[in-house]
Design an enzyme around this catalytic site. Structure first.
Site, PDB file in Angstrom:
ATOM      1  N   TYR A  80      61.577  83.109  49.274  1.00 35.60           N
ATOM      2  CA  TYR A  80      61.971  83.538  50.489  1.00 35.60           C
ATOM      3  C   TYR A  80      61.910  82.512  51.827  1.00 35.60           C
ATOM      4  O   TYR A  80      60.839  82.276  52.020  1.00 35.60           O
ATOM      5  CB  TYR A  80      61.288  84.786  50.711  1.00 35.60           C
ATOM      6  CG  TYR A  80      61.852  85.555  52.205  1.00 35.60           C
ATOM      7  CD1 TYR A  80      63.058  85.307  52.750  1.00 35.60           C
ATOM      8  CD2 TYR A  80      61.329  86.603  52.688  1.00 35.60           C
ATOM      9  CE1 TYR A  80      63.562  85.909  53.951  1.00 35.60           C
ATOM     10  CE2 TYR A  80      61.801  87.222  53.918  1.00 35.60           C
ATOM     11  CZ  TYR A  80      62.775  86.752  54.483  1.00 35.60           C
ATOM     12  OH  TYR A  80      63.389  87.600  55.445  1.00 35.60           O
ATOM     13  N   LYS A  91      66.430  82.984  48.629  1.00 33.23           N
ATOM     14  CA  LYS A  91      66.637  83.733  49.716  1.00 33.23           C
ATOM     15  C   LYS A  91      66.776  82.847  50.939  1.00 33.23           C
ATOM     16  O   LYS A  91      65.635  82.681  51.507  1.00 33.23           O
ATOM     17  CB  LYS A  91      65.920  85.045  49.971  1.00 33.23           C
ATOM     18  CG  LYS A  91      66.655  85.815  50.965  1.00 33.23           C
ATOM     19  CD  LYS A  91      65.549  86.935  51.384  1.00 33.23           C
ATOM     20  CE  LYS A  91      66.200  87.790  52.518  1.00 33.23           C
ATOM     21  NZ  LYS A  91      65.206  89.005  52.846  1.00 33.23           N
TER      22      LYS A  91
END
Length: 305
Positions: A137, A165
């Site tokens: 992330y 992400k």
């Protein structure tokens, strides 16, 4: 890893609380079930919107078990791994695999800003602790850490680190990652107000905050992109954009949960140190949600086949 499909809309689901701020497990399960029934392609539980760092270690495991029970295999469950230390992250990754998570969304260690070598080592140890596919992330504005191309290069040999992400507010990152690594890393659009740009530039799917309030429109937007109907995608995106901007604000969790409440999909209760929105800000967000609700675009020609 072959069972995970990284396409479609994955709402960053909220954790629901009782009036005393204990976890409301039935309501949390209800939120997840409603999103699945509205057609989302997967769920992210206990990410930022799930208030991961406001939960106790045992609560995290209970929420994940409740999510696995509620979803019952209908869609993949990606669970956030967000801890202060690498050993705690490793321990949770191991437990998440046992409980039944489909994949992990792994964040840098909280608070401490690592060197590039420390960051890569953190991710590597978590990946080695389990066999689940891992999505890193990247959110530099929120976590003060950038997962740069050199860090990704250092992790190419870790087979279960498969996705990123991307929540940096710069859509050029999608192209830079593709140019640097080809198809080695799947990218997922992670910031709502550059989601369409990310999808057009090659993101496989969208991990979305505001989908929790408007799932049908989110599903329709991605379906339109998938079939090349950019006119429909732009129409939905332009309608949605005032709310999507909330995902980039410091009070995104409170705003998204308020939007859920207005749309009859959850409660605005949040755990300390967060407080529910109040005053002019609450009125502003309420008006934005109500305006979107009153002007929802027709989706008869935008639904997935």
């Amino acid at each position: 890893m072959t069972s995970m499909t990284w396409t479609g809309v994955f709402p960053a689901a909220t954790t629901q609380f009782n009036a005393d701020l204990s976890i409301d497990m039935p309501a949390t399960q209800g939120v997840l079930d409603a999103l699945v029934r509205d057609g989302v392609h997967g769920l992210v539980v206990m990410g930022t919107c799930g208030e991961n760092n406001s939960l106790e270690p045992d609560e995290k495991r209970q929420v994940l078990a409740a999510a696995v029970e509620a979803v019952a295999g209908r869609v993949p469950i990606i669970v956030g791994v967000s801890e202060f230390t690498t050993p705690r992250a490793v321990a949770f990754a191991k437990d998440a695999e046992k409980i039944g998570a489909t994949a992990l969304m792994v964040l840098p260690a909280m608070v401490y800003v690592p060197t590039e070598n420390e960051l890569a080592h953190h991710f590597r140890l978590i990946a080695q602790a389990c066999s689940l596919p891992i999505m890193l992330y990247n959110n530099p504005p929120a976590y003060r850490v950038n997962i740069g191309l050199s860090t990704l290069a250092a992790l190419q040999d870790v087979p279960n680190i498969v996705a990123v992400k991307e929540s940096a507010p710069d859509p050029r990152r999608f192209t830079d990652i593709a140019n640097a690594f080809g198809d080695r890393f799947i990218t997922m659009a992670g910031l709502d107000d550059v989601a369409l740009e990310g999808l057009i530039l090659g993101a496989a799917g969208w991990i979305s905050g505001l989908t929790s309030a408007f799932p049908q429109e989110s599903v329709a937007l991605v379906a339109a992109v998938d079939r090349g109907d950019l006119e429909t995608a732009r129409r939905i995106y332009r309608w949605f954009m005032p709310l999507l901007h909330l995902d980039a604000e410091h009070d995104l969790v409170q705003s998204i949960k308020l939007a859920e409440q207005i749309m009859g999909r959850g409660s605005e209760r949040v755990r300390l140190p967060r407080l529910p929105l109040e005053g002019a800000r609450r009125a502003e967000v309420t008006k934005m949600v109500e305006t979107c609700a009153a002007t929802r675009p027709a989706l008869s020609n935008a639904k997935a086949a």
